[in-house]
Design a protein around this motif. Structure first.
Motif, PDB file in Angstrom:
ATOM      1  N   UNK A 247       0.801  -1.122   0.086  1.00 22.98           N
ATOM      2  CA  UNK A 247      -0.063  -0.003   0.168  1.00 22.98           C
ATOM      3  C   UNK A 247       0.976   1.216  -0.019  1.00 22.98           C
ATOM      4  N   UNK A 248       1.930   1.151   1.004  1.00 26.18           N
ATOM      5  CA  UNK A 248       3.050   2.384   0.727  1.00 26.18           C
ATOM      6  C   UNK A 248       3.532   2.620  -0.723  1.00 26.18           C
ATOM      7  N   UNK A 249       3.815   1.487  -1.105  1.00 28.30           N
ATOM      8  CA  UNK A 249       4.428   1.452  -2.623  1.00 28.30           C
ATOM      9  C   UNK A 249       3.375   2.295  -3.632  1.00 28.30           C
ATOM     10  N   UNK A 250       1.959   1.850  -3.484  1.00 35.63           N
ATOM     11  CA  UNK A 250       1.300   2.300  -4.423  1.00 35.63           C
ATOM     12  C   UNK A 250       1.063   3.805  -4.104  1.00 35.63           C
ATOM     13  N   UNK A 251       0.976   4.223  -2.754  1.00 34.44           N
ATOM     14  CA  UNK A 251       0.631   5.460  -2.297  1.00 34.44           C
ATOM     15  C   UNK A 251       1.999   6.473  -2.953  1.00 34.44           C
ATOM     16  N   UNK A 252       3.045   6.015  -2.846  1.00 35.83           N
ATOM     17  CA  UNK A 252       4.211   6.844  -3.153  1.00 35.83           C
ATOM     18  C   UNK A 252       4.314   6.992  -4.710  1.00 35.83           C
ATOM     19  N   UNK A 253       3.945   5.915  -5.304  1.00 36.69           N
ATOM     20  CA  UNK A 253       4.026   6.065  -6.728  1.00 36.69           C
ATOM     21  C   UNK A 253       2.794   6.506  -7.571  1.00 36.69           C
ATOM     22  N   UNK A 254       1.702   6.434  -6.829  1.00 36.25           N
ATOM     23  CA  UNK A 254       0.422   6.829  -7.161  1.00 36.25           C
ATOM     24  C   UNK A 254      -0.084   6.010  -8.484  1.00 36.25           C
ATOM     25  N   UNK A 255       0.295   4.681  -8.319  1.00 34.56           N
ATOM     26  CA  UNK A 255       0.107   3.498  -9.302  1.00 34.56           C
ATOM     27  C   UNK A 255      -0.494   2.238  -8.768  1.00 34.56           C
ATOM     28  N   UNK A 256      -1.264   1.513  -9.241  1.00 32.72           N
ATOM     29  CA  UNK A 256      -1.589   0.390  -8.690  1.00 32.72           C
ATOM     30  C   UNK A 256      -0.539  -0.684  -8.631  1.00 32.72           C
ATOM     31  N   UNK A 257      -0.599  -1.557  -7.607  1.00 29.70           N
ATOM     32  CA  UNK A 257       0.504  -2.628  -7.628  1.00 29.70           C
ATOM     33  C   UNK A 257       0.032  -3.939  -7.678  1.00 29.70           C
ATOM     34  N   UNK A 258       0.757  -4.682  -8.374  1.00 28.74           N
ATOM     35  CA  UNK A 258       0.472  -6.098  -8.697  1.00 28.74           C
ATOM     36  C   UNK A 258       1.613  -6.838  -7.787  1.00 28.74           C
ATOM     37  N   UNK A 259       1.225  -8.015  -7.102  1.00 29.90           N
ATOM     38  CA  UNK A 259       2.274  -8.663  -6.321  1.00 29.90           C
ATOM     39  C   UNK A 259       2.786 -10.006  -6.930  1.00 29.90           C
ATOM     40  N   UNK A 260       4.171 -10.022  -6.811  1.00 30.44           N
ATOM     41  CA  UNK A 260       4.741 -11.312  -7.092  1.00 30.44           C
ATOM     42  C   UNK A 260       5.435 -11.854  -5.555  1.00 30.44           C
ATOM     43  N   UNK A 261       5.737 -13.119  -5.568  1.00 34.39           N
ATOM     44  CA  UNK A 261       6.324 -13.625  -4.560  1.00 34.39           C
ATOM     45  C   UNK A 261       7.691 -14.370  -5.067  1.00 34.39           C
ATOM     46  N   UNK A 262       8.670 -13.893  -4.055  1.00 33.97           N
ATOM     47  CA  UNK A 262       9.885 -14.439  -4.245  1.00 33.97           C
ATOM     48  C   UNK A 262      10.701 -14.814  -3.039  1.00 33.97           C
ATOM     49  N   UNK A 263      11.669 -15.587  -3.056  1.00 31.67           N
ATOM     50  CA  UNK A 263      12.496 -16.155  -1.853  1.00 31.67           C
ATOM     51  C   UNK A 263      13.137 -14.562  -1.269  1.00 31.67           C
ATOM     52  N   UNK A 264      13.280 -14.669   0.176  1.00 35.18           N
ATOM     53  CA  UNK A 264      13.994 -13.397   0.939  1.00 35.18           C
ATOM     54  C   UNK A 264      15.363 -13.527   0.275  1.00 35.18           C
ATOM     55  N   UNK A 265      16.097 -14.416  -0.148  1.00 34.33           N
ATOM     56  CA  UNK A 265      17.591 -14.311  -0.563  1.00 34.33           C
ATOM     57  C   UNK A 265      17.439 -13.760  -1.836  1.00 34.33           C
ATOM     58  N   UNK A 266      16.674 -13.890  -2.866  1.00 36.50           N
ATOM     59  CA  UNK A 266      16.326 -13.739  -3.990  1.00 36.50           C
ATOM     60  C   UNK A 266      16.412 -12.076  -4.043  1.00 36.50           C
ATOM     61  N   UNK A 267      15.190 -11.631  -3.300  1.00 35.13           N
ATOM     62  CA  UNK A 267      15.227 -10.255  -3.442  1.00 35.13           C
ATOM     63  C   UNK A 267      16.340  -9.421  -2.606  1.00 35.13           C
ATOM     64  N   UNK A 268      16.897  -9.946  -1.601  1.00 28.59           N
ATOM     65  CA  UNK A 268      17.928  -9.325  -0.933  1.00 28.59           C
ATOM     66  C   UNK A 268      19.144  -9.410  -1.667  1.00 28.59           C
ATOM     67  N   UNK A 269      19.599 -10.406  -2.601  1.00 26.58           N
ATOM     68  CA  UNK A 269      20.455 -10.275  -3.872  1.00 26.58           C
ATOM     69  C   UNK A 269      20.365  -9.385  -4.770  1.00 26.58           C
ATOM     70  N   UNK A 270      19.048  -9.097  -5.344  1.00 30.73           N
ATOM     71  CA  UNK A 270      18.739  -8.074  -6.204  1.00 30.73           C
ATOM     72  C   UNK A 270      19.003  -6.498  -5.705  1.00 30.73           C
ATOM     73  N   UNK A 271      18.494  -6.599  -4.470  1.00 34.50           N
ATOM     74  CA  UNK A 271      18.752  -5.067  -3.808  1.00 34.50           C
ATOM     75  C   UNK A 271      20.051  -4.932  -3.813  1.00 34.50           C
TER      76      UNK A 271
END
Length: 600
Positions: free
Chosen positions: A140-164
């Motif tokens: 919800x915070x991301x949608x508010x900050x961007x003014x756009x709707x958000x669609x969710x995808x699920x990833x493992x914590x390690x995949x997201x942390x490595x990407x960040x």
């Protein structure tokens, strides 16, 4: 703007609720990830802790992160985000702070297409990969900050942390947590902190996240130790990777008390005691893997230095070939292990892999018709079928006293963690003389020096000669990274100056030795040129000639010459074998076998 909800939206579920536990538990059983017994265990743990059921499953090590993400995606009807779907550069970088994304473990991975609504065009949705499907506030915070709707995808914590880390640079999660700690406790000092305040600080979410993040990063980097060292103006965090320390984090000084207190609580130590060293142990689950952490605290000028040694049971290789042993010397070592009695010693400096080698030997000897005991300080890995004893000098349970009592338990094989004094050496030799096979370690620089060390302790030469079957000396050298190792032009003459004569076939037409590689540097090895370690070694079998040299007490050099004349290959020679095979570099072998620098 709000996040788009799918039919199976996580908003319908409370991961602590009985409905979720029942429904998701049944899904895990249907997928074959849990049996009914494991499911019952997880339900009981969840009910007692009133923790989220999905987190309980990974903390108990019942499912790993990837299995959990697959099952949650199916149960909640959320598509998975695969590694190929992550962008090459940050999306909407100016609108979404990296620290926020790291703290919430959510990451925009693509922009959808705009769609007409009535007479206007709706903004394109943002596809967001998240590690926590139940964190609707972050979406919800991301949608508010961007003014756009958000669609969710699920990833493992390690995949997201490595990407960040790849997109925004390393350390963002730790920086976010450390910033929160500094904001909450800007003037923390070493004096005047009562126990209640320390406990409150250690229980705050930023501190918990920071410690968990450091442990997780260290485990994923295959570090052997975490060093937390307070200085005059900051707290330095270093990981020991392949035997070398690397600074991975510089935290604000305000984090020193919080970090130390949190780790002490996890290890069951006294958080109010900061004047004396303390030792403890933490059992943790990281990404579904069981990890043991040995904790040591030491008071220093600027606060407590904390070291966590990581013992990853899942990565322990109890196989001589996997450790790097091969050839005739391994055959001699195995032959010594097959003896019904006697003493076999492994020697080398701290961190040279002695205990792992002894565990591999015990695993080889661990049979139903044998009774095995170990006396260790500490017990690093638990092995089924072996009676392992932890020494405790505070109550009088020393190596010598434990070994003396063990001999009354009718063992066949005994492993003593270390021979440190004459009393332990005499009891170990007595055990070897009375029909037991005794394995132990001694801190010396070479196999021949071990015999001199035993004599210096006061052990009689005739007892050493009659019981000792062999001495294995070893060191760990870094393996060259397979992704970036490159050929090295090394003249045969230069290599022979360092290692002695080479086989005549070991040279090409230009006079260089083929097959030798040198480190390069790439992202997979953190630009070091090395990844992992292997062992180089020498095994000194106690032959009749060596036995005669021991009885004459001719000294270390004479024993070494006698062993070499009997065919013993030196550590330098086994190191050369690995250099010629392209496993390690010349510099690595010289680093661990020679005190002086040597250059080609």
């Amino acid at each position: 703007m709000q996040a788009r909800e799918r039919a199976g939206s996580p908003a319908r579920w409370d991961p602590r609720s009985e409905d979720f536990v029942r429904g998701f538990g049944a899904k895990l059983v249907d997928r074959g990830l849990l049996d009914e017994l494991a499911l019952g265990r997880a339900k009981r743990a969840q009910a007692q802790a009133h923790e989220r059921f999905d987190l309980v499953l990974t903390r108990l090590g019942l499912v790993n992160d990837d299995e959990l993400a697959d099952a949650l995606a199916d149960f909640l009807d959320i598509p998975r985000a695969d590694p190929e779907s992550f962008p090459e550069s940050p999306l909407l970088k100016d609108q979404l702070p990296a620290a926020f994304l790291a703290a919430t473990r959510a990451l925009p991975i693509s922009l959808g297409s705009e769609s007409p609504v009535g007479g206007s065009t709706a903004p394109a949705p943002v596809i967001v990969a998240t590690a926590d499907p139940f964190n609707g506030e972050a979406l919800a915070a991301i949608a508010f900050l961007l003014g756009r709707p958000v669609e969710q995808r699920l990833a493992t914590p390690s995949l997201i942390e490595q990407a960040i880390e790849r997109l925004y640079g390393p350390k963002e999660a730790a920086r976010a947590a450390a910033g929160a700690i500094e904001a909450a406790h800007p003037a923390d000092g070493p004096e005047g902190d009562d126990v209640r305040r320390l406990k409150d600080m250690a229980s705050e979410a930023p501190v918990i996240r920071l410690v968990q993040d450091l442990i997780t990063r260290a485990v994923e980097a295959r570090a052997s130790d975490i060093h937390i060292e307070p200085g005059e103006d900051c707290v330095r965090v270093r990981f020991r990777l392949d035997g070398h320390l690397h600074t991975v984090e510089t935290l604000p000084l305000a984090a020193r008390l919080s970090l130390a207190s949190r780790i002490k609580i996890m290890a069951g130590l006294d958080i109010a005691e900061r004047r004396l060293p303390q030792d403890g142990r933490i059992a943790a689950t990281v990404r579904g893997r069981d990890i043991d952490l040995r904790v040591s605290t030491m008071p220093a000028m600027n606060g407590e230095s904390v070291v966590l040694r990581i013992l990853d049971r899942s990565s322990l290789a109890l196989d001589f070939a996997a450790l790097g042993f091969a050839g005739a010397q391994l055959d001699l070592f195995r032959r010594a292990l097959s003896e019904p009695n006697g003493m076999i010693l492994v020697t080398g400096p701290t961190g040279s892999g002695k205990t792992t080698t002894l565990y591999a030997a015990l695993d080889l000897l661990n049979r139903n018709d044998q009774k095995l005991f170990t006396v260790e300080d500490p017990v690093e890995y638990q092995i089924a079928g072996i009676n392992q004893v932890q020494v405790n000098p505070r109550i009088g349970l020393t190596f010598a006293s434990a070994l003396r009592s063990i001999l009354r338990q009718d063992p066949d094989i005994v492993m003593v963690g270390e021979i440190r004094d004459l009393e332990t050496a005499e009891i170990a030799i007595r055990a070897a003389l009375t029909g037991h096979l005794v394995l132990s370690t001694v801190h010396t620089n070479s196999a021949a020096a071990t015999i001199t060390r035993l004599l210096d302790m006061g052990t009689d030469g005739y007892l050493i000669a009659s019981t000792l079957k062999g001495v294995l000396a070893q060191r760990l050298v870094r393996r060259l990274c397979r992704s970036c190792a490159k050929p090295a032009a090394v003249p045969r003459r230069a290599l022979e100056r360092l290692f002695g004569p080479l086989p005549r076939s070991a040279s090409d037409d230009g006079g260089n030795v083929p097959g030798i590689l040198e480190p390069g540097g790439c992202p997979s090895c953190r630009s070091t040129g090395y990844s992992g370690r292997t062992v180089i070694y020498e095994f000194l079998p106690v032959t009749s000639e060596v036995r005669a040299a021991i009885l004459e007490e001719t000294g270390e050099a004479a024993v070494a010459r006698t062993a070499a004349a009997s065919g013993m290959a030196s550590m330098l020679e086994t190191g050369l074998t690995k250099v010629l095979a392209g496993e390690t570099s010349i510099e690595e072998v010289l680093r661990v076998t020679r005190a002086e620098d040597a250059a080609l």
